[in-house]
Design a protein around this motif. Sequence first.
Motif, PDB file in Angstrom:
ATOM      1  N   GLY A  59      35.980  62.663  36.127  1.00  0.00           N
ATOM      2  CA  GLY A  59      36.283  63.954  36.759  1.00  0.00           C
ATOM      3  C   GLY A  59      37.684  64.002  37.326  1.00  0.00           C
ATOM      4  N   LEU A  60      38.092  62.928  37.991  1.00  0.00           N
ATOM      5  CA  LEU A  60      39.448  62.887  38.543  1.00  0.00           C
ATOM      6  C   LEU A  60      40.487  62.904  37.433  1.00  0.00           C
ATOM      7  N   GLY A  61      40.199  62.177  36.359  1.00  0.00           N
ATOM      8  CA  GLY A  61      41.143  62.145  35.240  1.00  0.00           C
ATOM      9  C   GLY A  61      41.371  63.530  34.655  1.00  0.00           C
ATOM     10  N   LYS A  62      40.300  64.293  34.504  1.00  0.00           N
ATOM     11  CA  LYS A  62      40.424  65.646  33.950  1.00  0.00           C
ATOM     12  C   LYS A  62      41.147  66.577  34.921  1.00  0.00           C
ATOM     13  N   VAL A  94      44.144  57.433  36.008  1.00  0.00           N
ATOM     14  CA  VAL A  94      42.974  57.067  36.794  1.00  0.00           C
ATOM     15  C   VAL A  94      42.313  55.864  36.140  1.00  0.00           C
ATOM     16  N   VAL A  95      42.187  54.776  36.903  1.00  0.00           N
ATOM     17  CA  VAL A  95      41.672  53.525  36.339  1.00  0.00           C
ATOM     18  C   VAL A  95      40.494  53.034  37.175  1.00  0.00           C
ATOM     19  N   LEU A  96      39.395  52.705  36.502  1.00  0.00           N
ATOM     20  CA  LEU A  96      38.229  52.124  37.165  1.00  0.00           C
ATOM     21  C   LEU A  96      38.154  50.644  36.821  1.00  0.00           C
ATOM     22  N   HIS A  97      38.158  49.798  37.874  1.00  0.00           N
ATOM     23  CA  HIS A  97      38.109  48.348  37.694  1.00  0.00           C
ATOM     24  C   HIS A  97      36.742  47.807  38.100  1.00  0.00           C
TER      25      HIS A  97
END
Length: 208
Positions: free
Chosen positions: A20-23, A31-34
């Motif tokens: 959602g944040l990426g869009k 936006v990266v999720l680790h």
Amino acid sequence: MEKTSEHQNLLAQMRHVADGLGKTLAPFCEVVLHDLTQPEHAILAIHNNLSGREVGAPATELGLARAADPAFEQVIANYPNTFPDGRLAKSTSIGIKDSEGQYIAALCLNVDLTVFRSLNTMLTQFGSVDTAAAVNETMVLSGADAIHRRIDQFAARLGTTPRALKGDARKALMRELKESGLSDVRRAMDIVAAYLNVSRATVYNDAR
């Protein structure tokens, strides 16, 4: 660290947050999720890829430090960063903890500052004037246009529109128009009434 069902559920939910944040922040913010439970293959998702990294890439030094220390600061906002190709970035890193207080994930936002600095330079150039020019002209608004402009500015300060102004706000507006001398403009009350979509009687009452 072994993944529990809680970890898997949190990571699954964070995938949706990252998506959602990426869009929303496309195309200027990466936006990266680790997944900090698997630091050697930490990147679970990457949106608006500005850094050239891929899913499965290892955690950064910040990610490793956070994974190793539950007391590590949970939100680090707006710190300076640099993309691999040298572009300046502004980053925010948010740690995600499980119910036992251990870090299991990190959500990172990396804004490319290059485009904004270029835009700022262009706007500065566009807004500059030649003060040495021989022509000096004025386009001061008068009459209805001036009243409309002042009403628009007043409504904008309140975060609303002229036609949405209610009683107390209209009274404050009329005081402002009077103080600025705009209420003395010919047919000012008619102009205000039409612009606010209220009756002349309402405007006269608000002006008392």
